[in-house]
Design a protein around this motif. Sequence first.
Motif, mmCIF file in Angstrom:
data_model
loop_
_atom_site.group_PDB
_atom_site.id
_atom_site.type_symbol
_atom_site.label_atom_id
_atom_site.label_comp_id
_atom_site.label_asym_id
_atom_site.label_seq_id
_atom_site.Cartn_x
_atom_site.Cartn_y
_atom_site.Cartn_z
ATOM 1 N N UNK A 69 23.258 80.293 41.762
ATOM 2 C CA UNK A 69 21.928 79.981 41.250
ATOM 3 C C UNK A 69 21.929 78.668 40.478
ATOM 4 N N UNK A 70 20.753 78.007 40.460
ATOM 5 C CA UNK A 70 20.501 76.799 39.673
ATOM 6 C C UNK A 70 21.539 75.719 39.967
ATOM 7 N N UNK A 71 21.818 75.554 41.253
ATOM 8 C CA UNK A 71 22.682 74.464 41.685
ATOM 9 C C UNK A 71 21.826 73.223 41.922
ATOM 10 N N UNK A 72 22.450 72.079 42.023
ATOM 11 C CA UNK A 72 21.720 70.830 42.211
ATOM 12 C C UNK A 72 21.354 70.553 43.644
ATOM 13 N N UNK A 73 21.600 71.482 44.542
ATOM 14 C CA UNK A 73 21.284 71.300 45.955
ATOM 15 C C UNK A 73 20.770 72.615 46.513
ATOM 16 N N UNK A 74 20.229 72.545 47.729
ATOM 17 C CA UNK A 74 19.715 73.729 48.420
ATOM 18 C C UNK A 74 20.458 73.888 49.734
ATOM 19 N N UNK A 79 16.972 77.853 54.423
ATOM 20 C CA UNK A 79 16.663 76.444 54.205
ATOM 21 C C UNK A 79 16.956 75.641 55.457
ATOM 22 N N UNK A 80 16.131 74.645 55.710
ATOM 23 C CA UNK A 80 16.308 73.788 56.875
ATOM 24 C C UNK A 80 16.977 72.471 56.526
ATOM 25 N N UNK A 108 17.949 65.160 48.434
ATOM 26 C CA UNK A 108 16.909 64.531 49.254
ATOM 27 C C UNK A 108 16.063 65.586 49.934
ATOM 28 N N UNK A 109 14.732 65.385 49.912
ATOM 29 C CA UNK A 109 13.823 66.293 50.589
ATOM 30 C C UNK A 109 13.479 67.531 49.801
ATOM 31 N N UNK A 110 13.900 67.646 48.532
ATOM 32 C CA UNK A 110 13.631 68.852 47.751
ATOM 33 C C UNK A 110 12.453 68.691 46.809
ATOM 34 N N UNK A 111 11.741 67.547 46.892
ATOM 35 C CA UNK A 111 10.613 67.351 45.991
ATOM 36 C C UNK A 111 9.408 68.188 46.393
ATOM 37 N N UNK A 112 9.255 68.447 47.695
ATOM 38 C CA UNK A 112 8.123 69.214 48.186
ATOM 39 C C UNK A 112 8.482 70.690 48.190
ATOM 40 N N UNK A 113 7.932 71.433 47.233
ATOM 41 C CA UNK A 113 8.275 72.845 47.120
ATOM 42 C C UNK A 113 7.714 73.666 48.265
ATOM 43 N N UNK A 115 7.885 72.893 51.372
ATOM 44 C CA UNK A 115 8.780 72.792 52.516
ATOM 45 C C UNK A 115 10.077 73.540 52.254
ATOM 46 N N UNK A 116 10.592 73.416 51.047
ATOM 47 C CA UNK A 116 11.877 74.004 50.709
ATOM 48 C C UNK A 116 11.674 75.424 50.188
ATOM 49 N N UNK A 117 12.286 76.402 50.852
ATOM 50 C CA UNK A 117 12.219 77.794 50.404
ATOM 51 C C UNK A 117 13.382 78.079 49.465
ATOM 52 N N UNK A 118 13.057 78.623 48.285
ATOM 53 C CA UNK A 118 14.076 78.961 47.278
ATOM 54 C C UNK A 118 14.986 77.762 47.000
ATOM 55 N N UNK A 119 14.457 76.716 46.388
ATOM 56 C CA UNK A 119 15.275 75.516 46.133
ATOM 57 C C UNK A 119 16.338 75.761 45.072
ATOM 58 N N UNK A 120 17.316 74.848 45.062
ATOM 59 C CA UNK A 120 18.395 74.837 44.062
ATOM 60 C C UNK A 120 19.242 76.106 44.096
ATOM 61 N N UNK A 121 19.436 76.661 45.285
ATOM 62 C CA UNK A 121 20.332 77.803 45.480
ATOM 63 C C UNK A 121 21.300 77.450 46.599
#
Length: 684
Positions: A69-74, A79-80, A108-113, A115-121
């Motif tokens: 959890x709460x990692x700096x990447x997805x 996630x695609x 990169x690409x994680x600014x649009x919530x 598009x990204x499902x469950x970011x930073x995991x």
Amino acid sequence: MSKEANIFILDANVTMNAPYPPTGNDGVEDSSSSSTTTTRLVQARDAALDAIVDRMWKSKSNEAGVVVLRAGATHHHLSELEAIEDDVDLGRFFRRCGGGAHLDGYAAGEDDDDVVAYPNIVEFELDRPSPRTLRSMRAVRCTINESMASYVRGDLCDGLILAADALHRRTSGKKYRRRIVMITDAEHEVEVDGERLQFVLGELNKMEVELIVLGIGFEEDSSIGIKDEESDGGYDRAEDELLANPEIVPSMDCKKPEAVVSMEDDVNGGMLIKEEEGNPDEIVDDVKQENSVRVEFIKRENEKLLRSIAREIGGRILAANGANLTELLRSRLPNVSGLTNSMGKKIDFRIAPDLALVVKSAKLTSQQNLPTTVKEAYQFDPRTGEKLRDGNGELMTLPTRTQTDHFDDDGNPVPYDKRTDAFRYGSDLIPVGNMDMLGINAAFADPGSIEMIGYIDREVVESSNLLMGPAYAFTGGESRKSRTAIAALSQALEETCMVGYCRVVRTRNGEPKIGALVPKTIGRDDGGGAGGQDAREGGGRFLAFLELPFADDLQPTIDRRVPLEYRGDDEEERACDDLIDSMMLPDEFRSEAISFPALAAYRRMVAAFAMNPMNAVEEMQAEGLTEERILEASQARPICDFDVVKSVHKRSSRHIDAFLDAFPLVEHKPEDDKKRKFWGDGKC
């Protein structure tokens, strides 16, 4: 269900970098813990790896996954994004991005919530783990810093939903024992979607998923079982309404306490502190106090949420307040490697002539040995002569086999069809053919049976010190009459202080064994009770078989009596009595709770070599490993680290000193070392 599917959720928030076990205000480690101070995340990672490695030893079909959890990447199965390719790249990501460094290439690409499902995991997918996956898991660390913590997502609820979806995709409709283990300090904000969370909890109930939460800094009463019919568990019954109505599920959007009303959220999700007039030092102290109160409020609300979730699906929360996380997880997720599942076999029990019934036989104890090593040969390049390596840089090997050749007096090889087996008898060899061996086996052809020969006084058998292992349990079969007969026979042997003298053949064409049937009782103490009260209060009775040696197995012993009896004075006798009393094991002691130390060291050594392959060319080219390398890899848990031995040592330390004062040790050196005949001579 022999296969297991375990998913470990590790909270990698910046607060998990705090030292663990916790230290006092003066920086001194808490005396309640004997482990070395590390960090919360390091201990959480090591606890998860210990459980995964143990399941790998037990069965190659067990599966495991890790959600960070709460990692700096997805990077997970929903996630695609393609910033991280595989497990090797995951390990490289954690090693490279510690403390928030070099995160730009992965975010990169994680600014649009949307598009990204469950970011930073970040997820290590649920599958059969390999050494390469374990190496990457060992690199897990916190990849954010204080400045990023306010806007990084990937909270507890998102991780739980992601883990539930992974279990459903992988194991739905299959026979698995499913388990989710979450290790967290619950000190980050959580956004709760009550409707989605309620749906996920319903699916977890359908799949019969067991939830275990190791809460760092949680209240002690939360370690009580959640779904416990015997007690309320010390919880507020208002929490039952939390999941019944999704709108009142605890969220960080709810009203904050008065101590943190002066804080406001900015547009980026960060915190702005209102400027106040007064002494700057006092303002800073007030801000620190407000932040501390806010963190405590967040932790308290998250703990309520986790307890409600655990109660909803029948999970358990274990409070960790300085206890070693690996040992705490073992208390709920015990080691299974090296254990064998005893399956009841149906055999005939001939109690008397014309009196027989069908019972079940299973092992009570079994001997554990170190696994044998597999010898393999390096592969070499035929042109250069160098050792070949695979795509991961590991050495390529081939299995080897041993071939034994025999030659006659003229030096000619003996064909395989001309050879025969022989047994040594004195100084000669007696040839025995296959037909002879089949005839011997036919003499004992029996599908399995117990034949009662007679009865012996129990005190005579137990005082003779001739009982040998392993032990077997004989219980009643499927019919009620069989179970009643075994229980009645066990009770009769108990009341008459007798044991059964019998002949046992457990397997078809097995070796017959002569031994004693000892009555046993399973009561509330889960041991061999001495009376029938335990059996009447919910326990049961069975018969335990212990082998007796044959006359030829007994070796004559030499009576080495002390010529002059010395009793000592009253103080010396009192020192001996006090020492014995202080070192008595507690009544609740269970010997099976202590694992085989050599086997545990072997597993740790192999797991350490799998996760940390040797990179030094000198070590690879050497024929063997250095002693320091083996000791470093095994890290065998010494016997003094077990709780029972710790308590006994603490209780008897004063009496040991008194015993040493009464009987001081004196070192005796041999006069001539050359006269020693055995390796142990001359040593105290």
